[in-house]
Write a protein that holds these residues in place. Structure first.
Motif, PDB file in Angstrom:
ATOM      1  N   UNK A   1       0.726  -1.132   0.155  1.00  0.00           N
ATOM      2  CA  UNK A   1      -0.092  -0.010  -0.023  1.00  0.00           C
ATOM      3  C   UNK A   1       0.732   1.228  -0.115  1.00  0.00           C
TER       4      UNK A   1
ATOM      5  N   UNK B   1       1.371   2.000  -3.545  1.00  0.00           N
ATOM      6  CA  UNK B   1       0.170   2.769  -4.046  1.00  0.00           C
ATOM      7  C   UNK B   1       0.177   4.204  -3.848  1.00  0.00           C
ATOM      8  N   UNK B   2       0.270   4.603  -2.261  1.00  0.00           N
ATOM      9  CA  UNK B   2       0.491   5.916  -1.862  1.00  0.00           C
ATOM     10  C   UNK B   2       1.104   6.803  -2.711  1.00  0.00           C
TER      11      UNK B   2
ATOM     12  N   UNK C   1      -0.196   7.487  -5.742  1.00  0.00           N
ATOM     13  CA  UNK C   1      -1.107   8.538  -5.705  1.00  0.00           C
ATOM     14  C   UNK C   1      -0.572  10.087  -5.548  1.00  0.00           C
ATOM     15  N   UNK C   2       0.344   9.941  -4.666  1.00  0.00           N
ATOM     16  CA  UNK C   2       0.866  11.586  -4.181  1.00  0.00           C
ATOM     17  C   UNK C   2       1.580  11.905  -5.523  1.00  0.00           C
TER      18      UNK C   2
ATOM     19  N   UNK D   1      -1.973  12.194  -8.195  1.00  0.00           N
ATOM     20  CA  UNK D   1      -3.300  12.986  -7.999  1.00  0.00           C
ATOM     21  C   UNK D   1      -3.411  14.185  -8.149  1.00  0.00           C
TER      22      UNK D   1
ATOM     23  N   UNK E   1     -10.657  10.221  -6.877  1.00  0.00           N
ATOM     24  CA  UNK E   1     -10.415   9.084  -5.937  1.00  0.00           C
ATOM     25  C   UNK E   1     -10.846   7.821  -6.424  1.00  0.00           C
ATOM     26  N   UNK E   2     -11.862   7.695  -7.238  1.00  0.00           N
ATOM     27  CA  UNK E   2     -12.581   6.575  -7.860  1.00  0.00           C
ATOM     28  C   UNK E   2     -11.662   5.804  -8.980  1.00  0.00           C
ATOM     29  N   UNK E   3     -10.943   7.030  -9.810  1.00  0.00           N
ATOM     30  CA  UNK E   3      -9.953   6.529 -10.559  1.00  0.00           C
ATOM     31  C   UNK E   3      -8.676   5.785  -9.883  1.00  0.00           C
ATOM     32  N   UNK E   4      -8.239   6.361  -8.981  1.00  0.00           N
ATOM     33  CA  UNK E   4      -7.210   5.673  -8.252  1.00  0.00           C
ATOM     34  C   UNK E   4      -7.518   4.311  -7.597  1.00  0.00           C
ATOM     35  N   UNK E   5      -8.754   4.289  -7.139  1.00  0.00           N
ATOM     36  CA  UNK E   5      -9.042   3.077  -6.482  1.00  0.00           C
ATOM     37  C   UNK E   5      -9.443   2.038  -7.796  1.00  0.00           C
ATOM     38  N   UNK E   6      -9.635   2.400  -8.772  1.00  0.00           N
ATOM     39  CA  UNK E   6      -9.703   1.318 -10.007  1.00  0.00           C
ATOM     40  C   UNK E   6      -8.304   1.016 -10.169  1.00  0.00           C
TER      41      UNK E   6
ATOM     42  N   UNK F   1      -5.949   0.937  -7.925  1.00  0.00           N
ATOM     43  CA  UNK F   1      -5.511   0.099  -6.814  1.00  0.00           C
ATOM     44  C   UNK F   1      -6.141  -1.475  -7.069  1.00  0.00           C
TER      45      UNK F   1
ATOM     46  N   UNK G   1      -4.446  22.163  -4.107  1.00  0.00           N
ATOM     47  CA  UNK G   1      -4.821  20.826  -4.020  1.00  0.00           C
ATOM     48  C   UNK G   1      -4.544  20.259  -2.446  1.00  0.00           C
TER      49      UNK G   1
ATOM     50  N   UNK H   1      -3.557  17.727  -0.631  1.00  0.00           N
ATOM     51  CA  UNK H   1      -2.782  16.548  -0.934  1.00  0.00           C
ATOM     52  C   UNK H   1      -3.030  15.635   0.505  1.00  0.00           C
TER      53      UNK H   1
ATOM     54  N   UNK I   1      -4.793  11.963   0.723  1.00  0.00           N
ATOM     55  CA  UNK I   1      -4.237  10.803   0.961  1.00  0.00           C
ATOM     56  C   UNK I   1      -4.986   9.987   2.036  1.00  0.00           C
TER      57      UNK I   1
ATOM     58  N   UNK J   1      -7.938   8.357   0.643  1.00  0.00           N
ATOM     59  CA  UNK J   1      -7.576   7.213  -0.153  1.00  0.00           C
ATOM     60  C   UNK J   1      -7.096   6.003   0.819  1.00  0.00           C
TER      61      UNK J   1
ATOM     62  N   UNK K   1     -10.020   4.320   2.031  1.00  0.00           N
ATOM     63  CA  UNK K   1     -10.628   3.518   0.935  1.00  0.00           C
ATOM     64  C   UNK K   1      -9.929   2.080   0.641  1.00  0.00           C
ATOM     65  N   UNK K   2      -8.509   2.341   0.767  1.00  0.00           N
ATOM     66  CA  UNK K   2      -7.934   1.000   0.613  1.00  0.00           C
ATOM     67  C   UNK K   2      -7.802   0.214   1.940  1.00  0.00           C
TER      68      UNK K   2
ATOM     69  N   UNK L   1      -6.275   0.946   4.830  1.00  0.00           N
ATOM     70  CA  UNK L   1      -5.272   0.889   5.727  1.00  0.00           C
ATOM     71  C   UNK L   1      -5.847   1.590   7.026  1.00  0.00           C
TER      72      UNK L   1
ATOM     73  N   UNK M   1     -19.959   5.553  -9.006  1.00  0.00           N
ATOM     74  CA  UNK M   1     -19.094   5.591 -10.049  1.00  0.00           C
ATOM     75  C   UNK M   1     -19.265   4.285 -11.156  1.00  0.00           C
TER      76      UNK M   1
END
Lengths: 184, 414
Positions: free
Chosen positions: A16, A19-20, A23-24, A27, A49-54, A56, B70, B72, B76, B79, B82-83, B85, B164
């Motif tokens: 993860x 992934x972060x 993302x950073x 994004x 966010x939904x794009x990044x979840x896809x 992930x 933004x 950030x 973060x 997200x 959502x994952x 963590x 979505x």
């Protein structure tokens, strides 16, 4: 700085933190492009966010330089324009209401100007949804300041084709805006 | 332009001219000279440049007026949640309510309806109630209550994932399916629920109409000992789900739910809940003090034979993005065959209690802000409710008093 491909492989292994890092890295760019497409920062944030979840949930298998950014831009723009299209059907009566509002005598030009500007923005957004996907995405990405090679990666075409895509897109969008029937 | 190039290989295409505008160079060797002599290229250059300027001025309008940088760290944080963590969830996130966020998109309305249906189904499915003596495995009864805490922030993320999917789905197909998804019928008066209740003059009248019932021996100070007594009519509610429409929605939203039957096997799935007469005793203290004692036979839920409720439960618990702690809570429920799951917001106090030796659930909400749930309802001051099952009957005691007071009333019933 680790390459996108290395980080994606780590994401596939369940890392993860990798992934972060991705993302950073991406994004702000994805969010910035979406701000041009959708109406509010909140919408842009949610879709980004939904794009990044896809990403992930299904990390890309193999990426060359710029391919991940391209995929993110492409996925975000398509999701953003899909949201716009669905909203168009819903908001038909709202647009008509705005037309009536504009027709009334404007004693205060301030609010009227704002309404007119917002209406013009909405016209441009809706016109974009009417032209071919690659042309539309190329125009938005170029107006956002991306270089030809970055746009090419997002559209999955060669850099030498970008000029043609932009020229066709500009011609199509201009026709769309000049010929459209208002509020039909 | 192609014709022009065929006549003169020094002419550039529209695409090449467009690239020259962006790259700000003079073009290939000799092009400046060619441009001066080729009227076709000059015309095309003006045309392409005119389109570029026109479109650039329009697209400039799309540049957001919101020039805030933004956030950030906030992104973060979201997200990470959502994952899955572990992050400290706090109220510092300025999110919109679930409903208002979802309502932004037309298609998301359908997703909300689907989500509500899923939540209800989860309650049913996570309520695999014990089969009755008649061995009909599709008939269930509520015998126990259990609270699950729902973190709305996480639940919003789950809902937006579905939203979505809804946005990328075939909108017309999806909305048509939602329009024909289900029909709801009930013997109760939906417009005026109070019309189902009859007020009785005395405990004797209540016994004649309802049969034996329990009344509290003690009440908190200030409450009148003579209640208003009402009896509601028995009735039923039926939800008829169109299987084809349900499967279409599942497919369009990409939900991994495989337990629904095919429409060719079962065109409709009928869920029916039968509710018996209920007796309500209402005690008052001034204008603001209320205690209600409700008792009734346990309602019966009948699910369609064609639907494997165990399999549906598993499908729902496996939905990607469903908050992991919610899944953990649902899975931890013992005797799920007889438990009615009650979702409560974070912050509400719930306790497992014992009423006359029977297990019960106590909910205490000193203050409740419904905006977290997308509803306009606020509660201030004490409010509590306790519910339990005993010998085939459900009992609910609720009022504007503390949890300990409500427990005292419940324990005094005989």
């Amino acid at each position: 700085m680790a390459a996108d491909g290395v980080l994606l492989e780590a994401v596939r292994q369940g890392d993860n933190t990798a992934f972060e890092e991705l993302f950073t890295r991406y994004y702000p760019r994805v969010y910035g492009v979406l701000l041009r497409v959708v109406r509010t920062p909140e919408d842009a944030e949610e879709i980004a966010h939904d794009v990044f979840m896809r990403l992930y949930e299904r990390p890309l298998d193999y990426v060359t330089d710029g391919a991940l950014a391209g995929w993110l831009y492409r996925t975000a723009l398509n999701a953003g324009f899909n949201a716009l299209r669905s909203r168009k059907r819903r908001s038909g009566w709202l647009r008509k209401a705005a037309m009536f509002q504009r027709a009334e005598p404007a004693f205060d030009t301030g609010p009227a100007a704002v309404v007119e500007r917002n209406e013009e923005i909405e016209r441009v957004r809706q016109a974009l949804t009417q032209i071919p996907e690659k042309q539309r995405n190329a125009l938005v990405l170029r107006s956002h300041g991306l270089q030809y090679n970055e746009i090419a990666a997002a559209l999955d075409i060669s850099s030498s084709s970008i000029g043609t895509t932009l020229a066709r897109g500009e011609r199509a969008l201009r026709r769309q805006l000049e010929n459209e029937v208002h509020f039909s | 332009m192609k014709l022009g190039r065929w006549f003169n290989r020094n002419c550039l295409s529209d695409g090449e001219l467009r690239s020259l505008i962006d790259n700000g160079v003079n073009g290939p060797p000799g092009f400046d000279l060619h441009l001066r002599s080729c009227s076709q290229c000059r015309e095309r250059m003006e045309y392409v440049a005119g389109n570029q300027e026109f479109v650039a001025s329009r697209l400039e309008l799309l540049a957001s007026d919101d020039h805030r940088p933004v956030d950030l760290s906030r992104a973060q944080y979201r997200i990470r949640s959502r994952i899955g963590q572990s992050v400290p969830m706090s109220s510092s996130i300025q999110g919109e309510s679930f409903v208002s966020t979802m309502w932004k998109f037309r298609a998301a309305r359908g997703a909300v309806a689907m989500l509500a249906l899923l939540l209800l189904t989860t309650a049913f499915v996570a309520t695999p109630m014990r089969s009755l003596a008649d061995d009909l495995f599709n008939r269930f009864r509520i015998e126990k209550f259990e609270a699950i805490t729902v973190n709305m922030e996480q639940f919003t993320e789950f809902g937006l994932g579905i939203a979505l999917q809804a946005m990328t789905a075939d909108q017309e197909r999806l909305m048509t399916a939602f329009d024909g998804l289900a029909e709801f019928e009930t013997t109760f008066d939906k417009e005026d629920p109070h019309s189902n209740a009859t007020e009785l003059g005395s405990p004797g009248d209540a016994q004649a109409v309802f049969g034996d019932f329990r009344a509290p021996d003690s009440l908190p100070a200030g409450f009148s000992e003579t209640p208003r007594i009402l009896v509601t009519e028995a009735g039923s509610a039926t939800l008829t789900v169109d299987t084809a429409a349900a499967n279409t929605i599942i497919n369009e939203l990409g939900l991994p739910i495989y337990s629904l039957p095919e429409a060719s096997e079962a065109p409709e799935m009928v869920f029916e809940i039968d509710v018996s007469q209920a007796l309500i005793m209402h005690y008052e203290a001034g204008s603001d003090g209320h205690i209600a004692v409700v008792q009734m036979e346990s309602p019966t839920l009948t699910t369609p034979d064609s639907l494997d409720m165990n399999a549906l439960r598993e499908d729902i618990l496996m939905l990607p993005g469903l908050p992991t702690d919610l899944v953990a809570q649902l899975r931890s429920i013992e005797n799920w065959e007889s438990t009615l799951v009650i979702p409560v917001p974070e912050g509400a106090v719930t306790s497992d209690v014992s009423i006359d030796g029977e297990p019960g659930l106590l909910l205490e909400a000193g203050e409740f802000d419904g905006s977290d749930w997308g509803i306009e309802f606020e509660l201030e001051g004490d409010a509590s409710v306790v519910m339990w099952h005993d010998d085939g009957n459900l009992y609910i005691v609720a009022g504007s008093v503390s949890g300990s007071d409500i427990l005292d009333v419940a324990n005094s019933l005989n």
